[in-house]
Each structure stands twice: as structure tokens, then as C-alpha cells.
Design a protein around this motif. Structure first.
Motif, PDB file in Angstrom:
ATOM      1  N   LEU A   1       0.872  -1.176   0.000  1.00  0.00           N
ATOM      2  CA  LEU A   1       0.000   0.000   0.000  1.00  0.00           C
ATOM      3  C   LEU A   1       0.902   1.216   0.000  1.00  0.00           C
ATOM      4  O   LEU A   1       1.643   1.450   0.956  1.00  0.00           O
TER       5      LEU A   1
ATOM      6  N   ASP B   1      -4.631   1.578  -4.989  1.00  0.00           N
ATOM      7  CA  ASP B   1      -4.904   0.702  -3.847  1.00  0.00           C
ATOM      8  C   ASP B   1      -5.452  -0.627  -4.355  1.00  0.00           C
ATOM      9  O   ASP B   1      -6.593  -0.712  -4.798  1.00  0.00           O
TER      10      ASP B   1
ATOM     11  N   ILE C   1       3.496  -0.932   3.928  1.00  0.00           N
ATOM     12  CA  ILE C   1       2.802   0.357   3.882  1.00  0.00           C
ATOM     13  C   ILE C   1       3.878   1.431   3.755  1.00  0.00           C
ATOM     14  O   ILE C   1       4.686   1.614   4.671  1.00  0.00           O
TER      15      ILE C   1
ATOM     16  N   TYR D   1      -3.367   9.462   6.379  1.00  0.00           N
ATOM     17  CA  TYR D   1      -3.640   8.115   5.904  1.00  0.00           C
ATOM     18  C   TYR D   1      -2.636   7.151   6.538  1.00  0.00           C
ATOM     19  O   TYR D   1      -1.682   7.577   7.186  1.00  0.00           O
ATOM     20  N   GLU D   2      -2.882   5.867   6.335  1.00  0.00           N
ATOM     21  CA  GLU D   2      -2.032   4.869   6.977  1.00  0.00           C
ATOM     22  C   GLU D   2      -0.555   5.060   6.649  1.00  0.00           C
ATOM     23  O   GLU D   2       0.310   4.851   7.506  1.00  0.00           O
ATOM     24  N   TRP D   3      -0.258   5.446   5.417  1.00  0.00           N
ATOM     25  CA  TRP D   3       1.152   5.598   5.025  1.00  0.00           C
ATOM     26  C   TRP D   3       1.821   6.781   5.727  1.00  0.00           C
ATOM     27  O   TRP D   3       3.034   6.828   5.831  1.00  0.00           O
TER      28      TRP D   3
ATOM     29  N   TYR E   1      -4.063  -0.786  11.236  1.00  0.00           N
ATOM     30  CA  TYR E   1      -3.585  -0.614   9.865  1.00  0.00           C
ATOM     31  C   TYR E   1      -4.095  -1.734   8.950  1.00  0.00           C
ATOM     32  O   TYR E   1      -4.610  -2.741   9.405  1.00  0.00           O
ATOM     33  N   ASN E   2      -3.927  -1.503   7.675  1.00  0.00           N
ATOM     34  CA  ASN E   2      -4.408  -2.386   6.607  1.00  0.00           C
ATOM     35  C   ASN E   2      -5.922  -2.615   6.714  1.00  0.00           C
ATOM     36  O   ASN E   2      -6.406  -3.728   6.634  1.00  0.00           O
ATOM     37  N   ARG E   3      -6.636  -1.527   6.837  1.00  0.00           N
ATOM     38  CA  ARG E   3      -8.093  -1.564   6.841  1.00  0.00           C
ATOM     39  C   ARG E   3      -8.607  -1.243   5.435  1.00  0.00           C
ATOM     40  O   ARG E   3      -7.883  -0.679   4.607  1.00  0.00           O
TER      41      ARG E   3
ATOM     42  N   PRO F   1      -8.016   3.362   3.997  1.00  0.00           N
ATOM     43  CA  PRO F   1      -6.727   3.688   4.613  1.00  0.00           C
ATOM     44  C   PRO F   1      -6.697   5.029   5.341  1.00  0.00           C
ATOM     45  O   PRO F   1      -5.661   5.400   5.891  1.00  0.00           O
TER      46      PRO F   1
END
Length: 242
Positions: free
Chosen positions: A59, A65, A77, A188-190, A216-218, A221
Motif C-alpha cells: 500500500l 490501492d 505500507i 492516511y495509513e502511510w 492498519y491495513n483496513r 486507509p
């Protein structure tokens, strides 16, 4: 090579590539530097991960995505360039490269490179910050300090430290240049995965602003809020923003 070593290597190498982009495009526009930095770092990370961990999902902020990540046991990520504005300003060093690995519901490895500072923080072992000063320092964006950070500053009788990217802010807490980073308003997750992995390895508190765990990894993101701070300040920080 372990996952920790790979994360550190990829973040560091992507950072060196970005330093080269800065030199190559020193006379170009800031917009051109931003675009080239994002693309070249993303391309490098995707190719390197495909070669080193071909069965893992990725990701990336700069990539499409792929929903396959939601069925994958291991997901990298990455943020190829965190702090594009700061990167585009040639005299600034508060930008970063993020590389993290999620597996089994947890972040299991991560690295944050600060290329212009010539330093990379990587799991599994990150030194704890030096002793805290008498007045806590709350790190904020240099252009728009969020109201939530001002609440924390007032509650802790602290001071503000202005800085660029999310990775640089978390690294500042790890380095002992700041004590609290609190954000609410869109990430965002990143933006946080690798910094959170590094912060946890340094013994820092990490959570959502309501004190709940960061996940994370939902499917979506978006992960809009974050607290990273010295553990001795966690209770007071969370109380200030309830």
C-alpha cells in the motif's frame, strides 16, 4: 535479510535517490521537484519490494490501492516522500521516507529515513529519547498549527516547535527534539505506519486521540488522527483533547 533490515535499507536508499533528485532539479520549479521525487521514490520502492518480497502486498501513497492487500498476510505500507513541500524547498531537512510492514494485525517492522539529516530510524531497536526538559515541547506544522495542539500546549504549559512532515515530527520526539506530537485533521495509513513502528520501538506512547489503538491495513486507509509522545505525558495529553 530480515524485514527490519529490508525496511531500513529501502528507506535509506529511497532517501539517497531523493537527494539526487534535489541536486538534479535544483534549478527546476518546486512543482517539478515534488512530482519527480514522488514518482522516482515510489517506482524504486515498488521495484525493490517486488524483487525482495514478491509475495507481499504493498500500500503506497503514490500507487493504486489494490484490494488484494486485504487478503494478504503481509502488507508493506510506504510513503515514498513524506513532506513534499519541505522536499521541494532546498534548504529544508524536515521530510522523510516511510517503509513499514504489517502482518497479523500489527506493525512488525518499520523505518523512517530523514535523508537530508543523514539518519534512518529502524526497528527492532531504537534508542529512547534523552531525559525530557522542564517545559514540554509540542511539535506542529509550521504553516497551520492545529487547534488540538494548542489545547495540549495550554494544558501542559508547553511550547510549540514548528516542523514539516509527519515522519519528521515523530522522529523529532524520538530524537528528543520534541516531546509530543498530536494530529487531528486528515492523515492516511502511510503517513503514520512507519513512524509509529519506530516510535513504539523507542518506548513512546502511540494511539488515536481518543486513546484507542492505531489499526492498519483496513479497507479505508484514512487514519485521520494520531498521538505520539513520551509515555509520561500520555495521560495528560489524552485528557487535554477529550
Amino acid at each position: 535479510m530480515s524485514d527490519h533490515e529490508l525496511a531500513a535499507q529501502l528507506a535509506t536508499e529511497a532517501g539517497r535517490l531523493l537527494l539526487d533528485v534535489r541536486i538534479e532539479l535544483a534549478e527546476a520549479t518546486a512543482a517539478d521537484r515534488k512530482a519527480a521525487g514522488d514518482k522516482r521514490s515510489h517506482d524504486y520502492l515498488m521495484e525493490a519490494l517486488a524483487a525482495a518480497r514478491p509475495h507481499d502486498a504493498v500500500l503506497s501513497e503514490e500507487g493504486a490501492d489494490d484490494p488484494i492487500r486485504l487478503r494478504s498476510e503481509r502488507v508493506w505500507i510506504v510513503d515514498p516522500l513524506d513532506g513534499t513541500r519541505e522536499f521541494s524547498e532546498l534548504d529544508r531537512d524536515d521530510w522523510a521516507v516511510h517503509v513499514a510492514l504489517w502482518s497479523g494485525g500489527e506493525l512488525i517492522a518499520g523505518a523512517v529515513a530523514l535523508p537530508a539529516q543523514d539518519v534512518t530510524f529502524a526497528t527492532p531497536a531504537v534508542a529512547a529519547p534523552p531525559p525530557a526538559p522542564d517545559v514540554p515541547r509540542i511539535v506542529v506544522s509550521r504553516t497551520r498549527p492545529p487547534a488540538i495542539a494548542l489545547q495540549v500546549r495550554d494544558a501542559l504549559n508547553g511550547t510549540l516547535v514548528e516542523m514539516g512532515s509527519a515522519g519528521a515530527k515523530v522522529a523529532a520526539v524520538v530524537q528528543g527534539r520534541a516531546d509530543v506530537y498530536v494530529h487531528a485533521g486528515g492523515q492516511y495509513e502511510w503517513d503514520s505506519a512507519a513512524p509509529v513502528a519506530v516510535a513504539r520501538a523507542a518506548g513512546l506512547h502511540t494511539s488515536r486521540i481518543d486513546g484507542s489503538p492505531l489499526e492498519y491495513n483496513r479497507p479505508d486507509p484514512l487514519l485521520p488522527d494520531l498521538v505520539v509522545c513520551r509515555p509520561e505525558y500520555a495521560e495528560a495529553v489524552l485528557a487535554a483533547i477529550v
